[in-house]
Write a protein that holds these residues in place. Structure first.
Motif, short mmCIF file in Angstrom:
data_model
loop_
_atom_site.label_atom_id
_atom_site.label_comp_id
_atom_site.label_asym_id
_atom_site.label_seq_id
_atom_site.Cartn_x
_atom_site.Cartn_y
_atom_site.Cartn_z
N THR B 56 -52.59 -24.33 -20.66
CA THR B 56 -52.18 -25.66 -20.17
C THR B 56 -53.38 -26.56 -19.92
O THR B 56 -53.51 -27.16 -18.86
N GLY B 57 -54.26 -26.64 -20.88
CA GLY B 57 -55.38 -27.59 -20.74
C GLY B 57 -54.87 -29.01 -20.84
O GLY B 57 -54.09 -29.33 -21.74
N LEU B 58 -55.29 -29.83 -19.90
CA LEU B 58 -54.80 -31.22 -19.88
C LEU B 58 -55.85 -32.16 -20.44
O LEU B 58 -57.05 -31.94 -20.25
N SER B 59 -55.39 -33.20 -21.07
CA SER B 59 -56.31 -34.21 -21.59
C SER B 59 -56.83 -35.07 -20.45
O SER B 59 -56.28 -35.07 -19.35
N LYS B 60 -57.86 -35.82 -20.79
CA LYS B 60 -58.45 -36.67 -19.76
C LYS B 60 -57.48 -37.73 -19.24
O LYS B 60 -57.36 -37.92 -18.03
N PRO B 61 -56.75 -38.43 -20.11
CA PRO B 61 -55.76 -39.39 -19.59
C PRO B 61 -54.72 -38.73 -18.71
O PRO B 61 -54.29 -39.32 -17.71
N LEU B 126 -55.11 -27.71 -8.40
CA LEU B 126 -54.52 -27.96 -9.73
C LEU B 126 -54.53 -26.69 -10.56
O LEU B 126 -53.60 -26.42 -11.31
N GLY B 127 -55.60 -25.90 -10.37
CA GLY B 127 -55.70 -24.67 -11.13
C GLY B 127 -54.54 -23.73 -10.82
O GLY B 127 -53.95 -23.14 -11.74
N GLU B 128 -54.24 -23.61 -9.53
CA GLU B 128 -53.12 -22.74 -9.17
C GLU B 128 -51.81 -23.26 -9.76
O GLU B 128 -50.98 -22.50 -10.28
N ALA B 129 -51.65 -24.58 -9.70
CA ALA B 129 -50.41 -25.16 -10.25
C ALA B 129 -50.30 -24.93 -11.75
O ALA B 129 -49.25 -24.55 -12.28
N LEU B 130 -51.42 -25.15 -12.46
CA LEU B 130 -51.40 -24.96 -13.91
C LEU B 130 -51.22 -23.50 -14.26
O LEU B 130 -50.55 -23.14 -15.24
N GLU B 131 -51.82 -22.61 -13.41
CA GLU B 131 -51.66 -21.18 -13.63
C GLU B 131 -50.19 -20.79 -13.49
O GLU B 131 -49.65 -20.02 -14.28
N ALA B 132 -49.54 -21.40 -12.49
CA ALA B 132 -48.11 -21.11 -12.30
C ALA B 132 -47.29 -21.61 -13.47
O ALA B 132 -46.33 -20.96 -13.91
N LEU B 133 -47.69 -22.80 -14.00
CA LEU B 133 -46.94 -23.35 -15.14
C LEU B 133 -47.21 -22.59 -16.43
O LEU B 133 -46.37 -22.59 -17.33
N SER B 134 -48.37 -21.97 -16.51
CA SER B 134 -48.76 -21.35 -17.78
C SER B 134 -48.05 -20.01 -18.01
O SER B 134 -48.06 -19.51 -19.12
N ARG B 135 -47.48 -19.45 -16.98
CA ARG B 135 -46.84 -18.15 -17.15
C ARG B 135 -45.35 -18.29 -16.84
O ARG B 135 -44.96 -18.52 -15.70
N ILE B 136 -44.60 -18.19 -17.88
CA ILE B 136 -43.14 -18.28 -17.75
C ILE B 136 -42.60 -16.89 -17.99
O ILE B 136 -42.78 -16.32 -19.09
N ARG B 137 -41.95 -16.35 -17.02
CA ARG B 137 -41.49 -14.96 -17.12
C ARG B 137 -39.98 -14.90 -16.99
O ARG B 137 -39.40 -15.58 -16.15
N ASN B 138 -39.44 -14.04 -17.80
CA ASN B 138 -38.02 -13.70 -17.71
C ASN B 138 -37.10 -14.93 -17.69
O ASN B 138 -36.19 -15.04 -16.87
#
Lengths: 738, 192
Positions: B56-61, B126-138
């Motif tokens: 979930t790398g985000l662009s600068k904008p 933000l890292g924790e939030a993106l980490e949570a978004l990056s892993r979709i389980r079950n």
């Protein structure tokens, strides 16, 4: 789309555009509303721009085509369109420039640093207020954790619930170090399993640090979450954790939410500042472009209204120049152009009226000229109108007949030139010229013209025409062929002479003859031989001369007598054959040849008189051929059509010496003869009979030698008034020899 | 000697600098990488569940928009199509999962909301939030009864991150800005 729908469509488009502009004006105050309606505004304006571009392209193409084809008024239309467009373009560009300037600066003014700082300060203030509350709740949580230390699991739930009621917490939960929920108490009715505390709480408490945070609630507003460890610090990894959730007071929550909302909205606007500016400028540009195109199209429209009357006037002027005076220009306005149009229409109406009057006058003149031409054509009097330089202006048919020339196509030709081709005209000109050279314009003279068929007596009168403007008047010559009149007069005189001679001389002749015979009978016996011989010779001479005088008097009597003509159907061919047979029997030495009309030559005439004509002509020819070698006589008949009727032409020609030149023109006069024994009445009687039948006779010499007499007799009563054509049709006749 | 040591020092520093630049560039590139790293589906109790790992790398904008309080939307499009002989594959199911990532300035926490269920979780970073978004389980995908045994099914995945809350017209007019990024379709097959 029909033309009447165009204004309706344009009106609907303008209304839509105005509505779009109104929406734009309204929505610029609210970016959300602007975002919602902007697509429609853009679509309306873009559609309008496309439609206007298409319309303008069509109009521009039409204008350029008109300019290329040099259509009247196209230059004026192009100039007016150009000027109106420039007049609209300049202020629109100025307004656009300043609008963009104000717009960008206005948007920039929303984002002053002071505003952002103020919002940040407000946010900080809110945080400070909430921090106090968070510290208070944390302290309260620490106290509850201290109170609940060492409690058994059996009493923990009840004491936890009591503690929650005493602490205003929404939720209190005791979890093990591993995160397992051991006890839970909530103010709200729990639906399902209580949620596990976040990992970050467990991690932080395990590190020996109390946890407190402000969290946005899913239902809106904020909650304060606090967590502390229960028990001694030496057993951080195994001690239980108390997690408490406190509500933020409503008043504080509302204020904080308002500050948060304003800060977030500001941030959102700040982020969208450049896109918004570009969006506004683009929308404004589109609106301006549409206004500009609309104004240019309006320039075309007003140019049409301005130029159309002028264009109509130019086209009408051209039509009038081509002679179309019925052209009327529609009056579209009441201004000066309208006044000009009215004046033009009045002018064309007057021109049309004047032309109609001129046309009527011309028609009247033309009718009069036609009537005059008809009269001239019907006139038996010859009329020739000459220019002052003796160029023929007009000559009627009778003039041509009299002068033996076809003058119908001679208008515009000098009389001298016509005279070179026609002998009679040349004689006529020779008579005319001395008068012209003498400057005589009014004269009257009887002249004689020598034609091949005889002398023609002409009574000629000349009159000068009045001078009109710079044109010289010219001359009008009026002349009559009075040959027939003079002949009739002469004939009448000869008839009277003959009648008197017959009356005065014939009566004494019989007594003279009887007396001479009686004297001879009485004295013959009493005289001696010599005297008797003298008496015999004298009385014989008297009787012989009286007999001769009787014959002569009878001839005169026949000439003078004019019994009524008895018309019957007469076959001239048959009469010709009978006559030839008769004369051939009398003198077989002469070669007779017949060239008869193959279709027959039947006429209505007096049979006896026509036979007399033939006999007289043949007698003339035979007398002329006496003593000539290889005498030959030819008799021809043929039908000759003429205007208004038909004639039978009878020609008798011989190879004799022909008519004496001195007798030209007098052959038909009584007592004119070149023969020693002739009475001079043969041809005179022939001419009289022919004229009694309404015919015509002509005598002349052939080019190859020999005399030729031509007689034209009308075939019926209707043809008696017709004129015998001068040039008759040649037709191959049937030849017979005798 | 001094010169040699000086040259070594310059070279050493240059190498360090180059390595640093390379690392930063790699880091920046890595930050901006937005792709599906791994995905698989497994039957659990008759239900095929989806498991996805997204970079979930985000662009600068996107980062700037998030910092200004504009929420980001993460969309996960899933398509399941069944193989057919002599005919184009048939689409069996299509679903879309949506999450919203927002920064709450007052609490200074990142809020992740499942827009399908309404469930909300907050994170301190933000890292924790993106980490949570990056892993979709079950994530329940499809009932196993709807799939024919032995037939091959293709599953396609595509993730899209979108700067939400902006007027469509603004996005249309300022089309050159990186308002939205999507991954390529990540596909694999299953055979029940």
């Amino acid at each position: 789309m029909t033309r009447r729908w165009v204004p309706l469509a344009i009106g609907a488009g303008v209304v839509t555009w105005v509505v779009a502009l109104a929406l734009l004006a309204v929505t610029t105050r609210d970016s959300q509303e602007f975002g919602r309606l902007q697509p429609w505004i853009l679509v309306i304006n873009a559609a309008g721009v496309i439609v206007l571009l298409a319309l303008l392209a069509g109009r521009l193409g039409e204008l350029l085509r008109e300019r290329r084809e040099q259509v009247p008024g196209s230059r004026l239309r192009m100039r007016s369109v150009g000027m109106l467009s420039i007049l609209v373009l300049v202020p629109l560009l100025v307004v656009f420039t300043f609008s963009v300037l104000f717009l960008t600066r206005g948007i920039d003014s929303w984002f002053h640093a002071e505003v952002r700082q103020g919002l940040s300060d407000a946010l900080g203030l809110s945080r400070a207020a909430l921090d106090l509350r968070m510290r208070e709740y944390l302290a309260r949580t620490v106290k509850i954790a201290h109170d609940l230390e060492g409690r058994h699991a059996g009493t923990l739930f009840a004491e936890l619930d009591d503690a929650r009621r005493g602490s205003e917490a929404d939720e209190l939960a005791v979890v093990s170090a591993g995160g397992r929920l051991e006890a839970y108490s909530a103010a709200a009715l729990l639906q399902g399993m209580p949620p596990a505390p976040p990992d970050e709480i467990l991690l932080q408490v395990r590190r020996g640090q109390p946890y407190v945070s402000l969290d946005p609630a899913a239902s809106g507003g904020y909650i304060i979450r606090a967590a502390v460890g229960m028990g001694q610090e030496s057993s951080l990894q195994s001690r239980r954790i108390l997690v408490a959730v406190y509500p933020v007071p409503q008043r504080l929550a509302d204020l904080a939410a308002a500050v948060q909302g304003a800060y977030q909205q500001y941030g959102r606007l700040s982020y969208l500042r450049e896109p918004l500016k570009i969006s506004f400028v683009l929308t404004l540009s589109l609106v301006l472009l549409m206004a500009l195109l609309g104004a240019v199209y309006g320039a075309f429209f007003f140019s049409d209204r301005l130029v159309q009357p002028v264009q109509d006037l130019i086209e009408a002027t051209r039509a009038v120049a081509k002679g179309d005076f019925d052209t009327q220009v529609p009056r579209a306005s009441t201004d000066e152009v309208g006044y000009l149009v009215t004046s033009f229409n009045d002018m064309t109406r007057r021109l049309a009226r004047a032309r109609a009057e001129a046309e009527a006058s011309r028609t009247e003149v033309e009718n009069e000229r036609t009537s005059l031409a008809v009269i001239l054509a019907r006139l038996s009097t010859g009329v020739v109108s000459l220019e002052s330089d003796l160029t023929i202006r007009i000559a009627n048919h009778a003039a041509g007949d009299i002068l033996g020339a076809d003058l119908s196509d001679s208008a515009g030709q000098p009389l001298e030139k016509v005279a070179q081709e026609h002998e009679l005209v040349a004689q006529f000109l020779a008579i005319l010229l001395p008068h012209v050279e003498a400057g005589q314009t009014e004269w009257r003279e009887q002249v004689s013209l020598r034609a091949a068929s005889g002398r023609r007596e002409i009574m000629c009168a000349c009159t000068a025409l009045p001078v009109e403007g710079n044109e010289s008047g010219g001359l009008v010559l009026v002349f009559d062929d009075i040959t027939q009149l003079l002949h009739a007069q002469r004939e009448a005189a000869w008839g009277e002479v003959a009648r008197r001679l017959a009356h005065e001389i014939k009566n004494p002749l019989t007594p003279i003859q009887l007396s001479a015979e009686r004297v001879r009978r009485r004295l013959m016996g009493s005289l001696d031989e010599r005297d008797a011989e003298v008496l015999e010779r004298a009385t014989h001479t008297i009787v012989q001369q009286v007999e001769a005088m009787k014959q002569m008097v009878n001839a005169f009597s026949d000439y003078a007598r004019a019994p009524a003509v008895e018309l019957t159907s007469v076959d001239v061919n048959k009469l010709a054959r009978e006559a030839i047979d008769l004369y051939h029997a009398q003198d077989a030495r002469v070669h007779f040849e017949l060239e008869l009309e193959p279709e027959g030559a039947v006429i209505e005439a007096d049979r006896g008189r026509v036979r007399q004509v033939l006999n007289n002509l043949l007698t003339n020819s035979l007398e002329a051929l006496e003593g000539r070698p290889e005498p030959a006589v030819t008799v021809c008949t043929r039908r000759v059509p003429a205007a208004g009727g038909c004639f039978v032409e009878l020609v008798v020609r011989d190879n004799g010496p022909g008519f004496h030149q001195d007798l030209a023109g007098q052959m038909f006069d009584p007592y004119v003869t070149s023969k020693p024994k002739g009475t001079g009445l043969g041809l005179a009687i022939v001419r009289k009979i022919v004229e009694e039948h309404g015919g015509r006779i002509q005598a002349d010499n052939q080019a190859a030698g020999g005399a030729q007499v031509r007689v034209w007799l009308p075939v019926d009563e209707a043809s008696r008034g017709a004129t015998v054509p001068r040039e008759t049709r040649k037709q191959e006749p049937r030849r017979e020899h005798a | 000697m001094h010169a040699t040591s000086g040259l070594h020092a310059v070279l050493k520093r240059t190498a360090v600098l180059l390595c640093g630049v390379l690392l930063v560039a790699t880091a920046l590139a890595a930050d901006e990488r937005f792709a599906i790293r791994n995905a698989f589906a497994e039957p659990v109790g008759g239900i095929w569940n989806l498991n996805v790992i997204i970079e979930t790398g985000l662009s600068k904008p996107a980062l700037e928009a998030l910092a200004e309080g504009i929420p980001l939307t993460l969309l996960l499009d899933v398509q399941i199509s069944g193989e057919r002989r002599f005919l184009p594959d048939s689409t069996i199911a299509e679903l879309q999962q949506r999450w919203e990532l927002a920064f709450d300035a007052l609490s200074e926490r990142y809020v992740v909301t499942n827009l399908n269920s309404g469930a909300q979780t907050t994170y301190a970073s933000l890292g924790e939030a993106l980490e949570a978004l990056s892993r979709i389980r079950n994530l329940p995908l499809i009932d196993g009864d709807l799939l024919e045994a032995g037939r091959r099914y293709d599953i396609g995945l595509r993730a899209t991150v979108d700067i939400g809350g902006l007027p469509g017209a603004v996005k249309l007019l300022i089309f050159w800005r990186d308002w939205s990024r999507s991954t390529d379709w990540y596909t694999w097959s299953i055979r029940p």
